[in-house]
Design a protein around this motif. Structure first.
Motif, mmCIF file in Angstrom:
data_model
loop_
_atom_site.group_PDB
_atom_site.id
_atom_site.type_symbol
_atom_site.label_atom_id
_atom_site.label_comp_id
_atom_site.label_asym_id
_atom_site.label_seq_id
_atom_site.Cartn_x
_atom_site.Cartn_y
_atom_site.Cartn_z
ATOM 1 N N ASP A 99 5.746 -2.799 -6.308
ATOM 2 C CA ASP A 99 5.639 -1.490 -6.952
ATOM 3 C C ASP A 99 6.420 -0.406 -6.210
ATOM 4 N N GLY A 100 7.063 -0.783 -5.092
ATOM 5 C CA GLY A 100 7.867 0.175 -4.340
ATOM 6 C C GLY A 100 7.126 0.881 -3.223
ATOM 7 N N ASN A 101 5.900 0.451 -2.922
ATOM 8 C CA ASN A 101 5.124 1.061 -1.843
ATOM 9 C C ASN A 101 5.446 0.389 -0.512
ATOM 10 N N GLU A 102 5.599 1.185 0.534
ATOM 11 C CA GLU A 102 5.887 0.629 1.853
ATOM 12 C C GLU A 102 4.676 -0.144 2.363
ATOM 13 N N ILE A 103 4.935 -1.345 2.900
ATOM 14 C CA ILE A 103 3.881 -2.192 3.463
ATOM 15 C C ILE A 103 4.368 -2.758 4.787
ATOM 16 N N ASN A 104 3.469 -3.354 5.557
ATOM 17 C CA ASN A 104 3.890 -3.949 6.827
ATOM 18 C C ASN A 104 4.442 -5.355 6.579
ATOM 19 N N GLU A 105 5.094 -5.912 7.586
ATOM 20 C CA GLU A 105 5.753 -7.206 7.430
ATOM 21 C C GLU A 105 4.762 -8.322 7.122
#
Length: 130
Positions: A99-105
């Motif tokens: 959805d384009g949301n920043e997440i961690n690796e």
């Protein structure tokens, strides 16, 4: 209706004509002699001229690189829906969900499906061949 469809087709084709692809470029890595770490990647066209702009994987949608005056600025990987999946520079790696949301690796690795991962690996291999 035919004229509308023909015009739309011509527009789509013309958008693809201006794209540069990874296979059209050459890459040179500048490495630290002691550590072996890469601190710059230089990008040139086949004639040896410094490249400036965006280049794409052969499918035109999975991987792109941004180059400024012959120096690689970033590498982006994309989901099938066109949203950015990863944004990478030599110093930074940023991951996003579908959805384009920043997440961690760690969350990125958990959420990515095998088909998308396979597509991204194939595109990455194109870059490694350069």
């Amino acid at each position: 209706m035919k004229k509308y469809l023909l015009g739309l087709l011509l527009l789509l084709v013309s958008c693809e004509i201006g794209k540069t692809y990874l296979y059209e470029l050459n890459f040179t890595e500048d490495r630290d002699r002691k550590s072996g770490n890469i601190f710059n990647v230089f990008v040139h066209d086949k004639k040896g001229n410094a490249f400036d702009g965006t280049a794409w994987s052969s499918d035109g949608k999975t991987l792109s690189i941004e180059v400024n005056n012959g120096i690689l600025v970033c590498l982006k990987m994309y989901y099938e829906n066109g949203k950015i999946a990863t944004y990478n520079t030599l110093q930074q790696h940023t991951f996003y969900d579908k959805d384009g949301n920043e997440i961690n690796e760690a969350d990125f690795r958990k959420e990515i499906d095998s088909e998308t991962l396979s597509r991204m690996r194939m595109a990455s291999m194109e870059l490694e061949k350069r």
